[in-house]
Structures are given as structure tokens and as C-alpha cells.
Design an enzyme around this catalytic site. Structure first.
Site, PDB file in Angstrom:
ATOM      1  N   LYS A  22     -39.205 -12.902  -3.740  1.00  0.00           N
ATOM      2  CA  LYS A  22     -39.795 -11.786  -4.358  1.00  0.00           C
ATOM      3  C   LYS A  22     -38.908 -10.720  -4.729  1.00  0.00           C
ATOM      4  O   LYS A  22     -38.848 -10.273  -5.678  1.00  0.00           O
ATOM      5  CB  LYS A  22     -40.807 -11.363  -3.135  1.00  0.00           C
ATOM      6  N   ASN A  23     -37.675 -10.603  -3.562  1.00  0.00           N
ATOM      7  CA  ASN A  23     -36.937  -9.466  -4.041  1.00  0.00           C
ATOM      8  C   ASN A  23     -35.863  -9.603  -4.916  1.00  0.00           C
ATOM      9  O   ASN A  23     -35.339  -8.711  -5.422  1.00  0.00           O
ATOM     10  CB  ASN A  23     -36.304  -8.869  -2.598  1.00  0.00           C
ATOM     11  N   CYS A 116     -43.908   5.018   2.491  1.00  0.00           N
ATOM     12  CA  CYS A 116     -44.404   3.866   2.253  1.00  0.00           C
ATOM     13  C   CYS A 116     -45.205   3.776   3.759  1.00  0.00           C
ATOM     14  O   CYS A 116     -45.195   4.739   4.383  1.00  0.00           O
ATOM     15  CB  CYS A 116     -43.432   2.739   2.253  1.00  0.00           C
ATOM     16  N   ARG A 121     -39.015   6.849   2.559  1.00  0.00           N
ATOM     17  CA  ARG A 121     -37.910   6.000   1.930  1.00  0.00           C
ATOM     18  C   ARG A 121     -37.304   6.912   0.978  1.00  0.00           C
ATOM     19  O   ARG A 121     -37.746   6.551  -0.302  1.00  0.00           O
ATOM     20  CB  ARG A 121     -38.507   4.834   1.523  1.00  0.00           C
ATOM     21  N   ASP A 304     -36.317  -7.149   7.511  1.00  0.00           N
ATOM     22  CA  ASP A 304     -37.698  -7.656   7.034  1.00  0.00           C
ATOM     23  C   ASP A 304     -37.961  -8.771   8.089  1.00  0.00           C
ATOM     24  O   ASP A 304     -39.159  -9.341   7.867  1.00  0.00           O
ATOM     25  CB  ASP A 304     -37.576  -8.268   5.631  1.00  0.00           C
ATOM     26  N   ARG A 396     -48.955  -9.506  -1.046  1.00  0.00           N
ATOM     27  CA  ARG A 396     -47.765  -8.767  -1.821  1.00  0.00           C
ATOM     28  C   ARG A 396     -46.600  -9.647  -1.742  1.00  0.00           C
ATOM     29  O   ARG A 396     -45.807  -9.648  -2.767  1.00  0.00           O
ATOM     30  CB  ARG A 396     -47.436  -7.278  -1.160  1.00  0.00           C
TER      31      ARG A 396
HETATM   32  C1  EPZ Z   1     -35.198  -3.368  -0.015  1.00  0.00           C
HETATM   33  O1  EPZ Z   1     -35.764  -2.152   0.087  1.00  0.00           O
HETATM   34  C2  EPZ Z   1     -36.180  -4.370   0.139  1.00  0.00           C
HETATM   35  N1  EPZ Z   1     -37.285  -4.449  -1.118  1.00  0.00           N
HETATM   36  C3  EPZ Z   1     -36.929  -4.315   1.377  1.00  0.00           C
HETATM   37  O2  EPZ Z   1     -37.875  -5.286   1.596  1.00  0.00           O
HETATM   38  C4  EPZ Z   1     -35.927  -4.295   2.675  1.00  0.00           C
HETATM   39  O3  EPZ Z   1     -36.750  -4.051   3.721  1.00  0.00           O
HETATM   40  C5  EPZ Z   1     -34.792  -3.374   2.593  1.00  0.00           C
HETATM   41  O4  EPZ Z   1     -34.216  -3.562   0.857  1.00  0.00           O
HETATM   42  C6  EPZ Z   1     -33.724  -3.449   3.469  1.00  0.00           C
HETATM   43  O5  EPZ Z   1     -33.145  -4.610   3.427  1.00  0.00           O
HETATM   44  C7  EPZ Z   1     -36.819  -4.822  -2.180  1.00  0.00           C
HETATM   45  O6  EPZ Z   1     -35.449  -5.654  -2.165  1.00  0.00           O
HETATM   46  C8  EPZ Z   1     -37.758  -4.918  -3.032  1.00  0.00           C
HETATM   47  P1  EPZ Z   1     -32.674  -0.046   0.912  1.00  0.00           P
HETATM   48  P2  EPZ Z   1     -34.787  -0.837  -0.518  1.00  0.00           P
HETATM   49  O7  EPZ Z   1     -32.438   0.862  -0.249  1.00  0.00           O
HETATM   50  O8  EPZ Z   1     -33.862  -1.373  -1.381  1.00  0.00           O
HETATM   51  C9  EPZ Z   1     -31.943   4.229   3.207  1.00  0.00           C
HETATM   52  C10 EPZ Z   1     -39.988  -6.464   1.807  1.00  0.00           C
HETATM   53  O9  EPZ Z   1     -40.532  -6.503   3.086  1.00  0.00           O
HETATM   54  N2  EPZ Z   1     -31.839   4.745   1.864  1.00  0.00           N
HETATM   55  O10 EPZ Z   1     -31.559  -1.208   1.289  1.00  0.00           O
HETATM   56  O11 EPZ Z   1     -35.856  -0.068  -0.625  1.00  0.00           O
HETATM   57  C11 EPZ Z   1     -33.300   3.720   3.513  1.00  0.00           C
HETATM   58  O12 EPZ Z   1     -34.041   4.742   3.936  1.00  0.00           O
HETATM   59  C12 EPZ Z   1     -39.206  -4.963   1.604  1.00  0.00           C
HETATM   60  O13 EPZ Z   1     -39.947  -7.363   0.907  1.00  0.00           O
HETATM   61  C13 EPZ Z   1     -31.482   6.137   1.576  1.00  0.00           C
HETATM   62  O14 EPZ Z   1     -31.330   6.734   2.693  1.00  0.00           O
HETATM   63  O15 EPZ Z   1     -34.149  -0.658   1.000  1.00  0.00           O
HETATM   64  C14 EPZ Z   1     -32.943   2.405   4.546  1.00  0.00           C
HETATM   65  O16 EPZ Z   1     -32.993   3.241   5.758  1.00  0.00           O
HETATM   66  C15 EPZ Z   1     -39.651  -4.050   2.517  1.00  0.00           C
HETATM   67  N3  EPZ Z   1     -31.612   6.654   0.389  1.00  0.00           N
HETATM   68  C16 EPZ Z   1     -31.698   2.084   4.001  1.00  0.00           C
HETATM   69  O17 EPZ Z   1     -31.138   3.159   3.227  1.00  0.00           O
HETATM   70  C17 EPZ Z   1     -31.811   5.911  -0.767  1.00  0.00           C
HETATM   71  O18 EPZ Z   1     -31.550   6.269  -2.007  1.00  0.00           O
HETATM   72  C18 EPZ Z   1     -31.907   0.524   3.482  1.00  0.00           C
HETATM   73  O19 EPZ Z   1     -32.868   1.036   2.401  1.00  0.00           O
HETATM   74  C19 EPZ Z   1     -32.102   4.358  -0.590  1.00  0.00           C
HETATM   75  C20 EPZ Z   1     -31.976   3.873   0.898  1.00  0.00           C
END
Ligand code: EPZ
Length: 420
Positions: A22-23, A116, A121, A304, A396
């Protein structure tokens, strides 16, 4: 609002085919905005999130047609450069259009994602990255408004490793003038898949699969076809389904070397694993050993898989600690698992799980994608009937999960219709 009714106690047996990631699809689909033309994305799973991304791209003028597991996209007539709130609030990954739009069209209006299911986030890292690449960015009435004649290369260094921000920065940098450096880049397989897709489109990227990316901007890219990598989280979820029910299952069309941290923890918990390049056979532990886990960025134990691991540990023969260092508040599944008889103490981002002899079926509520998966897993082993409500969360991210589980012998059925 559909629900699942599960009667626990069946040991899963047989073979299951893992779907495309998916991702990876959620990153590659918006990347097609970077060059006009026709693309074919194979092994793309039929999921709600993919449909949401398709609808968003269609509002921008992308023609998309699904033929079984192949998506056919045509980006000749892209004429709108916005991601409205109604799309972004449904799926945070909609923000992935920001990088390609600003890089290719010099303009993007993308809604802030809002929270979310498990809490805030932020997207500050996404915004800072495109600002550093020369875009003028304003936040106005809940929208990110970005403008740039042509992006200019920059040295980016993420304070926090972010999958999405790395993806957006990468898709912006490939058409920027000059050579961009991204330090502390995410190395998740889905980001590697995005970088490889962009390379096939003519981008110049060094350091793929490391935390330091070097992107030499080019003037234009061209459309290509691609096949999605397997979904490593679906893989992990089915491995735990086998482990928690005491079964023996073979997973096909998966990628074990994308799941090394989880596989190591499953062996520690007593599972017996055999594997090849594209398959894994798991024999459940006779009794599940308690094993501590702390989630981390790739190649660490994925956040995840945190909820699914807690479900497995809830029937272990002892106590363990499960810590989520990525999302401190991603524990909505804990009170629901406790309704099934689990003994879990939560403090901040640490869950102390005391294994119990058995779980007992109950009515439980899905709150987000992976929390729902953990409730299904617990229901597969809980005595009696478990009803998991609001399973649209599962739809989803898991393709036909109940059909795949039924094929492995699970007693699970979907009941469609009214609000329960
Ligand atoms: C991706 O989300 C995945 N989604 C998520 O999977 C997954 O949980 C996550 O990465 C972590 O591995 C997709 O790929 C579509 P991040 P993403 O930016 O990119 C912080 C699922 O179940 N952060 O790597 O949104 C954030 O708060 C989904 O398939 C900031 O602080 O995650 C978190 O603590 C759920 N500022 C950490 O980074 C930002 O601008 C990692 O988040 C962006 C992120």
C-alpha cells in the site's frame, strides 16, 4: 459500516499470497505527476486508500483505470494543482502530491492533514523541505500554498527521520536545478521503491537505501511502468496470525529481507521459520515466549507492527514491554484488547503486557488500520465470538483480509450494513 464476526480457536494452516505494498503505491501514484504520459503500475492492491489516492489524482485531471491489479494512469491532462481538505482528511498520504506539483507545475495548494485516529501528525518537515528548495510557502485557512518558478537544489537535513517528508523532498528535488543532498533520509523499502521508480523515469539519485541521498536535478522525466513491492506489514500481520493461533502457514510473493527485525523477534518468541527470496514458512511456537520490542525507523521493528505484536504478546507465557518510539500515542488498540481479556498496563509510550492463559471473545471497536488488525488477531485466538466493528479501517490497508484468513481456516465472516 461493516463488522467482522470471528469464532476463535482455529489453528491457521495453508498458503496465503501477499498483496502489493500500500505505502509504495501511495508514493508512486503521485510521482506520476512529475512527467506527462502513460504509466502502468502492476501488483497494486485493491484498497480504500488506493481508491482515495486515485480519486484525488482524478480531480487533478489524471485518467486512471484499474484492470485487476494493474493501474493504468495517464497524466497528459493534469490541469488542477490542489489537494482539497475532503481528500486529505481521509488520508494523510494525500500530501504526497505536494512535492511533484511544486516541482513540475510551480504551484500547489494542499490541505493540512489535521490529526489522525491516534493523534497529531505534523507536516513541518515537508514544508521546511520545499521552502529550502526555493518554494514560497504560505499557510492560509488550513491550506499549504506553495509557489516556485523553478526549484533550486539545497542541502536538507531532517531532524526526525520521516517517510513522507523524505518522499516529498525526493519528488521535489528530482526536477530542481542543481544537486540536492538529503541527510537523515528515511530508508523504508517504500522510499527505496520510490527512488528506484524515479530513477527509471530518468532521475539521477545516489545513496538509495542509505540515509544520505544525493539528487542531481534534471530538466524533465518520462513515464515508465513499475511493479509494486510486496506489502511488508501485511506479511507481518499474517505471520502473527499464524503464530497467535498455533498454526503453520506459508506466505508467498513476500519479501523476507524487508522484514528482518520482525522475523528475528518471532524466532525469539519461539516460532520456527524457513524462507526463500519470495516466501516464508512459519510454524507457531508451542508456547509464545514474551519478547520486548521497541519500534524504530527501518530496518528496525516497524511501528506499523506494534499493535499486532502486543496482540501476540497478550497470550505469551510471561511479561514483556512494547515501546513505540515513533508515535507516542499509537495505543488505541490497548483498551479494546483489554476488553478481550488482555492484561496490559500503558504508561506514556510503553505498554507492559502480562501474558494471560486465554482471551475471551467480546464486541470491540476498530479505531485505525493497524489497531483493527490487532483486534482481528486477538479474535482469532479468543474463546467464543468476537465482533470487530467499523472494519472500514481494515479495508484501507488489507486486501480481502477475511477471505485470505478464511482460506487459512479461520472462522471469520463479514456482516455488512447498518451502524452497529
Ligand atoms: C508513513 O507515514 C506510513 N504511511 C505510516 O504507515 C507509518 O506508520 C509511518 O510512515 C512510520 O513508519 C505511508 O507511508 C503512507 P513519518 P508518515 O513522517 O510518512 C514525525 C500505515 O499503517 N513527523 O515517517 O506520515 C511523525 O509525527 C501507515 O500504513 C514530524 O514530526 O510517517 C512521526 O513521529 C500509518 N514532522 C515520525 O515523524 C513531519 O513533517 C515518523 O512519521 C513528518 C513527520
Amino acid at each position: 459500516m461493516d463488522k467482522f464476526i470471528i469464532r476463535g480457536g482455529k489453528k491457521l494452516k495453508g498458503t496465503v499470497t501477499i498483496s502489493g505494498a500500500k505505502n509504495a503505491a501511495l508514493a508512486l501514484m503521485p510521482a506520476t505527476l512529475l512527467a506527462s504520459g502513460k504509466y502502468q503500475l502492476d501488483n497494486t492492491p485493491e484498497l480504500r486508500d488506493i481508491a482515495t489516492m486515485s480519486r484525488l489524482l482524478q480531480t487533478m485531471g489524471v485518467d486512471i483505470e484499474r484492470r485487476s491489479h494493474s493501474l493504468h494512469l495517464n497524466t497528459f491532462r493534469v490541469n488542477k494543482f490542489e489537494a482539497p481538505y475532503e481528500h486529505v482528511k481521509k488520508m494523510r498520504a494525500s500530501i504526497y502530491v505536494l512535492g511533484p506539483l511544486i516541482a513540475r507545475y510551480g504551484y500547489a495548494k494542499v490541505s493540512l492533514p489535521g490529526g489522525c485516529a491516534w493523534g497529531p501528525r505534523p507536516v513541518n518537515l515537508h514544508i521546511e523541505a520545499i521552502r529550502k528548495l526555493g518554494a514560497a510557502v504560505d499557510i492560509d485557512q488550513g491550506y499549504i500554498i506553495a509557489r516556485a518558478k523553478r526549484l533550486k537544489a539545497a542541502k536538507l537535513a531532517f531532524d526526525v527521520s520521516s517517510v513522507g517528508a523524505t518522499g516529498n523532498a525526493l519528488m521535489a528535488a528530482v526536477l530542481a536545478k542543481g544537486t540536492t543532498i538529503i541527510e537523515n533520509a528515511a530508508m523504508e523499502p517504500e522510499i527505496v521503491a520510490l527512488a528506484q521508480f524515479l530513477m527509471k523515469m530518468g532521475a539521477r539519485i545516489d545513496g538509495i537505501s542509505t540515509t544520505r541521498l544525493e539528487i542531481e536535478g534534471v530538466d524533465a522525466l518520462h513515464p515508465v511502468d513499475e511493479t509494486m513491492i510486496p506489502d511488508r506489514i501485511e506479511t507481518g500481520t499474517f505471520l502473527i496470525a499464524a503464530a497467535i493461533t498455533g498454526g503453520t502457514v506459508k506466505l508467498e510473493r513476500c519479501k523476507p529481507n524487508h522484514c528482518t527485525a520482525l522475523l528475528a523477534k518471532l524466532e525469539e518468541a519461539g516460532a520456527v521459520l524457513q524462507m526463500g527470496d519470495t516466501w516464508i514458512k512459519i510454524k507457531a511456537p508451542r508456547a509464545v515466549e514474551p519478547v520486548d520490542v521497541t519500534t524504530a525507523v527501518y530496518p528496525g521493528f516497524p511501528t506499523d507492527m506494534q499493535a499486532q505484536w502486543i496482540a501476540l504478546m497478550s497470550i505469551a507465557k510471561g511479561s514483556c514491554m512494547v515501546t513505540d518510539s515513533i508515535y507516542y500515542d499509537r495505543f488505541k488498540h490497548v483498551p479494546e484488547l483489554v476488553r478481550l481479556g488482555a492484561d496490559i498496563e500503558l504508561s506514556k509510550n510503553v505498554a507492559v503486557v502480562k501474558g494471560v492463559k486465554k482471551l475471551a471473545g467480546a464486541k470491540v471497536m476498530s479505531t485505525d488500520l493497524r489497531a483493527s488488525a490487532s483486534l482481528i488477531l486477538a479474535g482469532l485466538v479468543a474463546e467464543g465470538k468476537t465482533e470487530v466493528l467499523r472494519v472500514y479501517h481494515l479495508d484501507r490497508g488489507y486486501e480481502s483480509i477475511e477471505k485470505k484468513l478464511q482460506q487459512l481456516g479461520a472462522d471469520i465472516r463479514r456482516v455488512s450494513g447498518q451502524e452497529f
